[in-house]
Motif scaffolding. Structure first.
Motif, mmCIF file in Angstrom:
data_model
loop_
_atom_site.group_PDB
_atom_site.id
_atom_site.type_symbol
_atom_site.label_atom_id
_atom_site.label_comp_id
_atom_site.label_asym_id
_atom_site.label_seq_id
_atom_site.Cartn_x
_atom_site.Cartn_y
_atom_site.Cartn_z
ATOM 1 N N SER A 52 42.453 19.261 -6.688
ATOM 2 C CA SER A 52 42.820 18.712 -5.375
ATOM 3 C C SER A 52 43.377 17.297 -5.491
ATOM 4 O O SER A 52 43.945 16.780 -4.532
ATOM 5 N N LEU A 53 43.146 16.679 -6.655
ATOM 6 C CA LEU A 53 43.650 15.308 -6.829
ATOM 7 C C LEU A 53 45.019 15.277 -7.508
ATOM 8 O O LEU A 53 45.553 14.198 -7.769
ATOM 9 N N VAL A 56 49.980 13.331 -5.917
ATOM 10 C CA VAL A 56 50.021 11.875 -5.956
ATOM 11 C C VAL A 56 51.154 11.403 -5.051
ATOM 12 O O VAL A 56 52.254 11.962 -5.096
ATOM 13 N N GLU A 57 50.828 10.429 -4.262
ATOM 14 C CA GLU A 57 51.878 9.876 -3.404
ATOM 15 C C GLU A 57 52.756 8.958 -4.235
ATOM 16 O O GLU A 57 52.287 7.923 -4.719
ATOM 17 N N ARG B 33 51.147 7.568 -12.101
ATOM 18 C CA ARG B 33 50.095 8.503 -11.689
ATOM 19 C C ARG B 33 48.722 8.023 -12.179
ATOM 20 O O ARG B 33 47.729 8.097 -11.451
ATOM 21 N N TYR B 36 47.682 5.229 -10.103
ATOM 22 C CA TYR B 36 47.372 5.683 -8.750
ATOM 23 C C TYR B 36 46.019 6.385 -8.702
ATOM 24 O O TYR B 36 45.243 6.187 -7.763
ATOM 25 N N HIS B 37 45.751 7.211 -9.692
ATOM 26 C CA HIS B 37 44.459 7.916 -9.702
ATOM 27 C C HIS B 37 43.308 6.927 -9.747
ATOM 28 O O HIS B 37 42.245 7.179 -9.177
ATOM 29 N N VAL B 42 49.435 3.092 -3.343
ATOM 30 C CA VAL B 42 50.817 3.180 -3.823
ATOM 31 C C VAL B 42 51.310 1.815 -4.303
ATOM 32 O O VAL B 42 51.870 1.681 -5.399
ATOM 33 N N GLN B 46 52.221 0.868 -8.068
ATOM 34 C CA GLN B 46 53.605 0.511 -8.394
ATOM 35 C C GLN B 46 53.666 -0.850 -9.097
ATOM 36 O O GLN B 46 54.402 -1.020 -10.070
ATOM 37 N N ALA B 100 44.917 7.712 0.844
ATOM 38 C CA ALA B 100 46.351 7.977 0.940
ATOM 39 C C ALA B 100 46.712 9.246 0.179
ATOM 40 O O ALA B 100 46.214 9.490 -0.907
ATOM 41 N N ARG B 101 47.514 10.042 0.754
ATOM 42 C CA ARG B 101 47.877 11.297 0.108
ATOM 43 C C ARG B 101 49.243 11.735 0.618
ATOM 44 O O ARG B 101 49.588 11.531 1.788
ATOM 45 N N ALA B 102 49.953 12.315 -0.272
ATOM 46 C CA ALA B 102 51.289 12.781 0.122
ATOM 47 C C ALA B 102 51.172 13.918 1.144
ATOM 48 O O ALA B 102 50.328 14.792 1.013
ATOM 49 N N ALA B 118 38.589 17.711 1.299
ATOM 50 C CA ALA B 118 38.208 18.082 -0.078
ATOM 51 C C ALA B 118 38.677 17.013 -1.068
ATOM 52 O O ALA B 118 37.937 16.609 -1.986
ATOM 53 N N HIS B 119 39.884 16.574 -0.831
ATOM 54 C CA HIS B 119 40.450 15.530 -1.693
ATOM 55 C C HIS B 119 39.564 14.276 -1.686
ATOM 56 O O HIS B 119 39.242 13.706 -2.727
ATOM 57 N N VAL B 122 36.195 14.848 -3.593
ATOM 58 C CA VAL B 122 36.343 14.812 -5.052
ATOM 59 C C VAL B 122 36.613 13.380 -5.518
ATOM 60 O O VAL B 122 36.069 12.917 -6.526
ATOM 61 N N ARG B 123 37.416 12.711 -4.749
ATOM 62 C CA ARG B 123 37.719 11.313 -5.136
ATOM 63 C C ARG B 123 36.465 10.438 -5.067
ATOM 64 O O ARG B 123 36.234 9.591 -5.921
#
Lengths: 380, 182
Positions: A52-53, A56-57, B33, B36-37, B42, B46, B100-102, B118-119, B122-123
């Motif tokens: 689910s992760l 990525v935006e 990525r 970001y994780h 963002v 960046q 934040a999520r796309a 859910a995201h 888990v995060r």
């Protein structure tokens, strides 16, 4: 064993996770690991949750492009920079002349210096430990050797006198420590005292007139203090051998004290009586002996070592004595030629043959004869 | 892993433009990525990514930089910057990981809401891991790197990476179960 099993499970889990990431369903993966299935299942299910992760935006493409252009522009600037340093860089270079690469090259040198420092520190620690040792300790020989080295490095006789006086104090301190520990004070320890005193007196005799008085006074003060200490230590001694050693030391100190008093009364006569300084080897436990011509002779308090030298003679001719008498060993001291005594029956039995050794005294004409009586020494 | 990495590294040291373009195009997204994780932001991700490539140029200028493993070097620099950024955000009372999520325009709103929940769970569970465990999980599962690559980046032996992975999943499972996700 448990660690091995854990490693095996880690490995199996890693394989299962790779298959899960490749898209295989969990039941299919577990079917290949029936034994570990119960343990793998919850872990794989937790790993599946991580999908689910995945999303990525991302930043806008325009921003990505802007960052790319900036990166390449900075690289181009670096490529086109002048070979020589700018003024600012030169100043910084002067301020920090050792560049990072040079510092990296210095690392082995620094390591070697650190190791040498540690070794030197350990050697210094050993020397300090040796300095605190007493006779009988493992490091005591090293202590004496270091003292010898220190003395060998000094040329000035006055400084040597001071150092010898300091050694006297150290020897006395060692005697005190031995007695406190209940250990025996042997003759070698007293012999070292004797040695330092002898060398000290020889060195003082070598000095100029004003210094002679000064050093005699100093040595006298030391000897007086040591005599006081010895008198205190004598009360604590329980060992007979130590008592004898201390008595020798006291006797030695008293003799030296007398000499020093005479030297103070007339320093001019103190010096000429002494021969040129013949400094015996320092640190040797053997008691040095003074020349007989030296007036301030220190009486040797250590019992002299007797070396029995037995002059042997040619085996004398057999005497007509009764063979039944048991032979008696006779040690014969050579005498000047005398009239051979008339052998009488039953007087001297036949001596056993003595092995031939180098003759000490010349053999008189006619050979050696036995004394009339079977005694060790000739009768007067 | 790029082909001819040794040759590429040699060209990077000479600031070859093509080589630098190749490096940027290959590693920009993975590094972003990864950041970001960890950061969940963002802008921060960046900034970290841009800084990683700037550090690469600085290192080349100073005669340093990657010697053998370019990818591992970039990830290590990124990780150090991430740690600094997390510390900075913590001091500013920012949440370490945001939500934040796309969002794709065509996604069903109801499913999107479920996915978002859910995201977030888990995060959150991921945030309970130790830094080492989190790093291994992100590199291994979210970036899809091999055990050897993770080993090179983290500087830990492969066996230790596997053990970390095992413990991390155990802990993750524990927190997800506690939240009723499993």
């Amino acid at each position: 064993m448990r660690r091995d099993l854990s490693s095996i499970l880690d490995h199996i889990l890693d394989q299962a996770l790779s298959r899960l990431r490749a898209g295989e369903p969990i039941p299919q993966i577990l079917a290949d690991h029936p034994v570990e299935a119960d343990r793998l299942r919850p872990l794989l299910e937790a790993a599946a949750q991580l999908k689910s992760l995945d999303a990525v935006e991302m930043p806008p493409v325009a921003l990505q492009e802007a960052q790319r252009r900036r990166f390449l522009r900075e690289a181009a600037q670096l490529r086109s920079r002048p070979v020589s340093f700018t003024l600012l860089e030169r100043l910084i270079g002067w301020k920090n002349p050792v560049r990072r690469r040079a510092r990296a090259m210095l690392v082995p040198v620094i390591k070697v210096l650190l190791i040498l420092g540690l070794v030197a520190g350990a050697a210094g620690g050993t020397a300090v430990a040796a300095d605190a040792s007493v006779p009988g300790d493992l490091l005591y020989s090293l202590d004496l050797a270091l003292e010898d080295l220190q003395l060998a490095l000094i040329v000035d006789p006055a400084t040597q006198v001071d150092l010898q006086i300091r050694r006297l104090d150290e020897r006395m301190e060692e005697i005190a420590q031995l007695i406190e520990r209940g250990e025996e004070v042997d003759g070698a320890t007293v012999a070292r005292l004797h040695h330092h005193l002898t060398v000290c007196l020889d060195l003082i005799a070598e000095l100029d007139a004003p210094e002679v008085t000064q050093k005699i006074e100093r040595l006298q003060a030391t000897v007086q203090a040591q005599m006081q200490l010895l008198s205190l230590l004598e009360k604590e001694i329980g060992n007979e051998a130590s008592r004898q050693a201390l008595e020798q030391a006291v006797q030695l100190m008293e003799e030296v004290q007398t000499m020093l008093e005479e030297g103070l009364e007339d320093p001019a006569t103190f010096r000429p009586h002494l021969p040129l300084p013949v400094v015996p080897p320092i640190g040797t436990p053997v008691l040095p002996t003074l020349e007989p011509s030296v007036v301030p002779t220190i009486p040797s308090v250590v019992p002299p070592i007797e070396i029995p030298v037995l002059p042997t003679l040619e085996p004398p001719p057999p005497l007509p004595t009764p063979p039944a008498t048991p032979p008696t060993p006779i040690i014969v001291i050579p005498q000047p030629p005398r009239t051979p005594p008339v052998p009488t029956p039953g007087s001297t039995p036949e001596p056993p043959p003595v092995p031939t050794m180098p003759t000490v005294f010349p053999t008189p004409p006619g050979g050696w004869t036995h004394p009339p009586t079977p005694t060790c020494f000739p009768s007067p | 892993m790029l082909r001819g990495e040794k040759d590429l590294l040699r060209r990077i040291r000479t600031l070859d433009e093509e080589a630098l373009e190749l490096v940027f195009d290959t590693y920009y997204v993975p590094i972003y990525r990864y950041a970001y994780h960890h950061l969940g932001n963002v802008q921060s991700a960046q900034d970290v990514t841009g800084e990683v490539f700037r550090r690469l140029l600085e290192a080349v200028r100073d005669g340093k930089g990657p010697c053998r493993h370019l990818q591992a070097w970039l990830y290590r620099v990124a990780h150090n910057l991430v740690v600094d950024e997390q510390r900075r955000l913590r001091h500013r009372n920012h949440l370490p990981l945001n939500t934040a999520r796309a969002v794709a325009a065509e996604v069903d709103p109801e499913k999107e809401a479920e996915d978002r929940i859910a995201h977030q769970r888990v995060r959150t569970a991921l945030s309970y891991l130790t830094p080492d465990q989190r790093q291994v999980i992100i590199l291994r599962f979210l970036e899809g790197l091999s055990i050897r690559e993770v080993s090179l980046i983290t500087g830990k032996p492969p066996g230790a990476v596997k053990a970390l992975q095992h413990r991390a999943l155990n802990r993750l499972r524990h927190h997800l179960q506690a939240k009723g996700e499993m």
